[in-house]
Each structure stands twice: as C-alpha cells, then as structure tokens.
Motif scaffolding. Structure first.
Motif, PDB file in Angstrom:
ATOM      1  N   PRO A   1       5.635 -34.488  48.964  1.00 21.14           N
ATOM      2  CA  PRO A   1       5.378 -35.647  49.836  1.00 21.14           C
ATOM      3  C   PRO A   1       6.027 -36.925  49.325  1.00 21.14           C
ATOM      4  O   PRO A   1       6.456 -37.765  50.134  1.00 21.14           O
ATOM      5  N   GLU A   2       6.135 -37.066  48.023  1.00 20.85           N
ATOM      6  CA  GLU A   2       6.758 -38.281  47.465  1.00 20.85           C
ATOM      7  C   GLU A   2       8.268 -38.322  47.667  1.00 20.85           C
ATOM      8  O   GLU A   2       8.902 -39.341  47.352  1.00 20.85           O
ATOM      9  N   ASP A   3       8.849 -37.254  48.188  1.00 16.81           N
ATOM     10  CA  ASP A   3      10.273 -37.275  48.546  1.00 16.81           C
ATOM     11  C   ASP A   3      10.499 -37.892  49.920  1.00 16.81           C
ATOM     12  O   ASP A   3      11.649 -38.088  50.336  1.00 16.81           O
TER      13      ASP A   3
ATOM     14  N   VAL B   1       9.297 -31.533  57.165  1.00 19.35           N
ATOM     15  CA  VAL B   1       9.153 -30.260  56.480  1.00 19.35           C
ATOM     16  C   VAL B   1       7.851 -30.282  55.686  1.00 19.35           C
ATOM     17  O   VAL B   1       7.397 -31.344  55.247  1.00 19.35           O
ATOM     18  N   GLN B   2       7.263 -29.122  55.501  1.00 26.34           N
ATOM     19  CA  GLN B   2       6.043 -29.029  54.701  1.00 26.34           C
ATOM     20  C   GLN B   2       6.377 -29.070  53.209  1.00 26.34           C
ATOM     21  O   GLN B   2       7.488 -28.678  52.799  1.00 26.34           O
ATOM     22  N   ALA B   3       5.427 -29.495  52.420  1.00 29.13           N
ATOM     23  CA  ALA B   3       5.598 -29.497  50.973  1.00 29.13           C
ATOM     24  C   ALA B   3       5.966 -28.094  50.499  1.00 29.13           C
ATOM     25  O   ALA B   3       5.404 -27.100  50.968  1.00 29.13           O
TER      26      ALA B   3
ATOM     27  N   GLN C   1      21.272 -30.501  48.814  1.00 28.44           N
ATOM     28  CA  GLN C   1      20.316 -29.419  49.023  1.00 28.44           C
ATOM     29  C   GLN C   1      19.027 -29.808  48.329  1.00 28.44           C
ATOM     30  O   GLN C   1      19.019 -30.042  47.110  1.00 28.44           O
ATOM     31  N   MET C   2      17.948 -29.862  49.093  1.00 26.22           N
ATOM     32  CA  MET C   2      16.662 -30.288  48.560  1.00 26.22           C
ATOM     33  C   MET C   2      15.667 -29.141  48.666  1.00 26.22           C
ATOM     34  O   MET C   2      15.350 -28.692  49.769  1.00 26.22           O
ATOM     35  N   ASN C   3      15.221 -28.672  47.523  1.00 25.59           N
ATOM     36  CA  ASN C   3      14.257 -27.581  47.458  1.00 25.59           C
ATOM     37  C   ASN C   3      12.950 -28.073  46.852  1.00 25.59           C
ATOM     38  O   ASN C   3      12.898 -29.132  46.231  1.00 25.59           O
ATOM     39  N   SER C   4      11.900 -27.280  47.042  1.00 26.55           N
ATOM     40  CA  SER C   4      10.583 -27.618  46.477  1.00 26.55           C
ATOM     41  C   SER C   4      10.198 -29.061  46.800  1.00 26.55           C
ATOM     42  O   SER C   4       9.774 -29.823  45.925  1.00 26.55           O
ATOM     43  N   LEU C   5      10.348 -29.411  48.053  1.00 31.02           N
ATOM     44  CA  LEU C   5      10.098 -30.796  48.451  1.00 31.02           C
ATOM     45  C   LEU C   5       8.644 -31.181  48.275  1.00 31.02           C
ATOM     46  O   LEU C   5       7.727 -30.356  48.455  1.00 31.02           O
TER      47      LEU C   5
ATOM     48  N   VAL D   1      13.746 -38.218  56.032  1.00 34.27           N
ATOM     49  CA  VAL D   1      13.120 -36.991  55.531  1.00 34.27           C
ATOM     50  C   VAL D   1      11.633 -37.260  55.371  1.00 34.27           C
ATOM     51  O   VAL D   1      11.241 -38.211  54.694  1.00 34.27           O
ATOM     52  N   THR D   2      10.828 -36.431  56.015  1.00 35.57           N
ATOM     53  CA  THR D   2       9.380 -36.570  55.916  1.00 35.57           C
ATOM     54  C   THR D   2       8.790 -35.252  55.424  1.00 35.57           C
ATOM     55  O   THR D   2       9.034 -34.205  56.046  1.00 35.57           O
ATOM     56  N   VAL D   3       8.053 -35.309  54.324  1.00 34.21           N
ATOM     57  CA  VAL D   3       7.450 -34.114  53.737  1.00 34.21           C
ATOM     58  C   VAL D   3       5.940 -34.226  53.879  1.00 34.21           C
ATOM     59  O   VAL D   3       5.320 -35.147  53.350  1.00 34.21           O
ATOM     60  N   SER D   4       5.362 -33.289  54.600  1.00 31.44           N
ATOM     61  CA  SER D   4       3.915 -33.303  54.818  1.00 31.44           C
ATOM     62  C   SER D   4       3.212 -32.470  53.755  1.00 31.44           C
ATOM     63  O   SER D   4       3.746 -31.473  53.267  1.00 31.44           O
ATOM     64  N   SER D   5       2.002 -32.885  53.438  1.00 28.77           N
ATOM     65  CA  SER D   5       1.242 -32.181  52.393  1.00 28.77           C
ATOM     66  C   SER D   5       0.385 -31.073  52.975  1.00 28.77           C
ATOM     67  O   SER D   5       0.253 -30.924  54.178  1.00 28.77           O
TER      68      SER D   5
END
Length: 126
Positions: free
Chosen positions: A88-90, A12-14, A82-86, A122-126
């Motif tokens: 990259p450090e997540d 998911v994107q940041a 539920q994870m919101n406002s993800l 879970v991968t959060v891209s910047s």
C-alpha cells in the motif's frame, strides 16, 4: 526536446504486480540516463530507480530494492519499471524522467532531469 509518456498504472491488491512503461520521442533516447520517481499523496516526489544510458547500470531506492526492476530498450525508445510484491505504501503517481548524463552515469537528484512525463497513477489496496 524529449517527450515522455508513461502508461501501465492502475489499481492492484497488495502483493500484486504492475509493469509501467515510459515511451520516449524526440531526441536520441540513448543519450539520456533515465529514472522513475514517485509522489505519494501529501508527500514530496521521491526517487525510485535509475538506469544508465546503455542500461548496463541501475540503482534503486532502498524502499523498492529487490521488488522493482528498471530496464530499457534503446531500439524501442522505451523504459520499464516492473513492480512486484506491491505494498500500500507504493501508492503514488509515478513519473519517468530523462537526464543528459555521461555514459554509465545515473542520478537520483530531481534537478539533474530535464524532461518529465505526465505521470501514471498506481494504487495498491490492502
């Protein structure tokens, strides 16, 4: 024995959101306090959020408070994150865990948890 299976991870994107699920089977789900932990690459596993047996009490790590919400439905033997406002450090592998704690009790200590899932990435891209 309690078997735990996580799902819902992904890329998911940041700023985006994801909802993780933890499905439990085996012994009575409502007898266990539940938590989410995570392990980022090169780091030790850390506490994310906890919920009491009834779901009436919750606790969060300071790094996720206000962005993540833990919940459970004992009738469905399922817990969610539920994870919101993800950010990259997540980015991490997320694990659910079950602990045979007393009513209303929660813990952020790994050693209190007897059962663990296999994890979901879970991968959060910047």
């Amino acid at each position: 024995q309690v078997q735990l299976v996580e799902s819902g991870g992904g890329l998911v994107q940041a700023g985006g959101s994801l909802r993780l699920s933890c499905a439990a089977s085996g012994r009575t789900f409502s007898r266990y306090a539940m938590s989410w932990f995570r392990r980022a690459p090169g780091k030790e596993r850390e506490f994310v959020a906890a919920i009491s047996r009834s779901g009436g009490s919750t606790n969060y790590a300071s790094t996720v408070k206000g962005r993540f919400t833990i919940s459970r439905d004992n009738a469905k033997n399922t817990m969610w994150l539920q994870m919101n406002s993800l950010k990259p450090e997540d980015t991490a592998a997320y694990y659910c865990a079950a602990a045979p704690l007393g009513v209303g009790t929660m813990s952020g200590r790994e050693r209190e948890y007897d059962y663990w899932g296999q994890g979901t990435q879970v991968t959060v891209s910047s």
